[in-house]
Design a protein around this motif. Structure first.
Motif, PDB file in Angstrom:
ATOM      1  N   ILE A  81      -6.374  -6.238  65.849  1.00 28.68           N
ATOM      2  CA  ILE A  81      -6.675  -4.809  65.813  1.00 28.68           C
ATOM      3  C   ILE A  81      -7.110  -4.315  67.189  1.00 28.68           C
ATOM      4  O   ILE A  81      -8.016  -4.884  67.803  1.00 28.68           O
ATOM      5  CB  ILE A  81      -7.774  -4.514  64.777  1.00 28.68           C
ATOM      6  N   ARG A  82      -6.474  -3.262  67.615  1.00 26.93           N
ATOM      7  CA  ARG A  82      -6.844  -2.620  68.872  1.00 26.93           C
ATOM      8  C   ARG A  82      -7.995  -1.655  68.607  1.00 26.93           C
ATOM      9  O   ARG A  82      -7.871  -0.713  67.833  1.00 26.93           O
ATOM     10  CB  ARG A  82      -5.656  -1.854  69.446  1.00 26.93           C
TER      11      ARG A  82
ATOM     12  N   PRO B 215      -6.514  -3.422  57.490  1.00 29.81           N
ATOM     13  CA  PRO B 215      -5.152  -3.085  57.070  1.00 29.81           C
ATOM     14  C   PRO B 215      -4.544  -4.167  56.196  1.00 29.81           C
ATOM     15  O   PRO B 215      -4.802  -5.350  56.381  1.00 29.81           O
ATOM     16  CB  PRO B 215      -4.395  -2.939  58.389  1.00 29.81           C
ATOM     17  N   ASP B 216      -3.764  -3.754  55.237  1.00 28.72           N
ATOM     18  CA  ASP B 216      -3.073  -4.670  54.341  1.00 28.72           C
ATOM     19  C   ASP B 216      -1.810  -5.148  55.041  1.00 28.72           C
ATOM     20  O   ASP B 216      -0.777  -4.485  55.019  1.00 28.72           O
ATOM     21  CB  ASP B 216      -2.737  -3.959  53.026  1.00 28.72           C
ATOM     22  N   THR B 217      -1.920  -6.278  55.713  1.00 32.77           N
ATOM     23  CA  THR B 217      -0.811  -6.812  56.497  1.00 32.77           C
ATOM     24  C   THR B 217      -0.323  -8.120  55.901  1.00 32.77           C
ATOM     25  O   THR B 217      -1.068  -8.823  55.227  1.00 32.77           O
ATOM     26  CB  THR B 217      -1.252  -7.057  57.949  1.00 32.77           C
TER      27      THR B 217
ATOM     28  N   GLU C  13       0.031  -9.562  63.249  1.00 33.09           N
ATOM     29  CA  GLU C  13       0.546  -8.196  63.206  1.00 33.09           C
ATOM     30  C   GLU C  13      -0.417  -7.322  64.005  1.00 33.09           C
ATOM     31  O   GLU C  13      -1.627  -7.390  63.811  1.00 33.09           O
ATOM     32  CB  GLU C  13       0.606  -7.730  61.753  1.00 33.09           C
ATOM     33  N   PHE C  14       0.123  -6.532  64.916  1.00 31.73           N
ATOM     34  CA  PHE C  14      -0.700  -5.685  65.781  1.00 31.73           C
ATOM     35  C   PHE C  14      -0.926  -4.332  65.127  1.00 31.73           C
ATOM     36  O   PHE C  14       0.011  -3.697  64.663  1.00 31.73           O
ATOM     37  CB  PHE C  14      -0.033  -5.535  67.146  1.00 31.73           C
ATOM     38  N   VAL C  15      -2.200  -3.914  65.112  1.00 32.91           N
ATOM     39  CA  VAL C  15      -2.607  -2.680  64.453  1.00 32.91           C
ATOM     40  C   VAL C  15      -3.519  -1.909  65.401  1.00 32.91           C
ATOM     41  O   VAL C  15      -4.378  -2.500  66.057  1.00 32.91           O
ATOM     42  CB  VAL C  15      -3.382  -2.998  63.147  1.00 32.91           C
ATOM     43  N   GLU C  16      -3.350  -0.606  65.461  1.00 30.70           N
ATOM     44  CA  GLU C  16      -4.237   0.231  66.261  1.00 30.70           C
ATOM     45  C   GLU C  16      -5.161   0.996  65.319  1.00 30.70           C
ATOM     46  O   GLU C  16      -4.697   1.589  64.348  1.00 30.70           O
ATOM     47  CB  GLU C  16      -3.421   1.195  67.120  1.00 30.70           C
ATOM     48  N   ASP C  17      -6.461   0.947  65.588  1.00 31.18           N
ATOM     49  CA  ASP C  17      -7.427   1.637  64.734  1.00 31.18           C
ATOM     50  C   ASP C  17      -8.438   2.409  65.583  1.00 31.18           C
ATOM     51  O   ASP C  17      -9.473   1.869  65.982  1.00 31.18           O
ATOM     52  CB  ASP C  17      -8.151   0.643  63.836  1.00 31.18           C
TER      53      ASP C  17
ATOM     54  N   PRO D 237      -4.117  -9.732  61.169  1.00 28.85           N
ATOM     55  CA  PRO D 237      -4.163  -8.575  62.067  1.00 28.85           C
ATOM     56  C   PRO D 237      -4.870  -8.844  63.393  1.00 28.85           C
ATOM     57  O   PRO D 237      -5.887  -9.533  63.449  1.00 28.85           O
ATOM     58  CB  PRO D 237      -4.919  -7.520  61.255  1.00 28.85           C
TER      59      PRO D 237
ATOM     60  N   ARG E 237      -0.255  -8.016  73.777  1.00 32.44           N
ATOM     61  CA  ARG E 237       0.666  -8.232  72.659  1.00 32.44           C
ATOM     62  C   ARG E 237       1.735  -9.253  73.046  1.00 32.44           C
ATOM     63  O   ARG E 237       2.080 -10.135  72.245  1.00 32.44           O
ATOM     64  CB  ARG E 237       1.285  -6.911  72.225  1.00 32.44           C
TER      65      ARG E 237
END
Length: 141
Positions: free
Chosen positions: A13-14, A5-7, A43-47, A11, A27
């Motif tokens: 990532i979950r 992800p463009d953060t 930054e938290f991201v879910e994938d 990131p 978190r």
């Protein structure tokens, strides 16, 4: 190859969706102030596309391509090992071509140290990886 992800921040990532309460707790643990004024700038991201992948597949999903293809030199992944282990070590994958090293894990309360030092190029990924691999592959400081 997964899409990183463009953060604006590094990131986390979950990639395991088996425990929502633990994800929320991780978190909080990762984001909290260390007591010395430091905190992880992440930054938290879910994938869901990464769900079920083992470590080699996760590493292959993010081949080293920093600074040309990624904004950050590292990515943190909350995977099945993170969720199932008592101390919840987060997978750390290096993205920098010139600093390639084996991935390792970090306990949530020390993630800020890796993020901060790698983001300002104060310590190399390899240095953290060596420190982690001297014991059980988990960086604890």
């Amino acid at each position: 190859m997964a899409h990183l992800p463009d953060t604006h921040r590094v990131p986390v990532i979950r990639a395991d969706f088996s425990d929502d309460a633990l994800w929320d707790q991780l978190r909080k643990d990762i984001s909290k102030d260390t007591g010395t004024g430091f905190r992880a700038n992440v930054e938290f991201v879910e994938d869901p596309r990464l769900a079920g992948l083992d470590v080699p597949a996760l590493v292959r999903a993010f081949p080293p391509a920093y600074p040309h293809a990624y904004n950050h030199p590292v990515v943190f992944v909350v995977d099945a090992v993170t969720v199932s282990s008592p101390d919840h070590p987060v997978l750390v994958i290096g993205l920098n071509r010139r600093d390639a090293a084996e991935p390792f894990r970090v306990v949530p309360e020390e993630l800020h140290s890796i993020e901060t030092n790698l983001s300002i190029s104060n310590v190399d990924f390899r240095d953290f990886a060596r420190a982690a691999h001297r014991s059980d592959g988990v960086y604890r400081r």
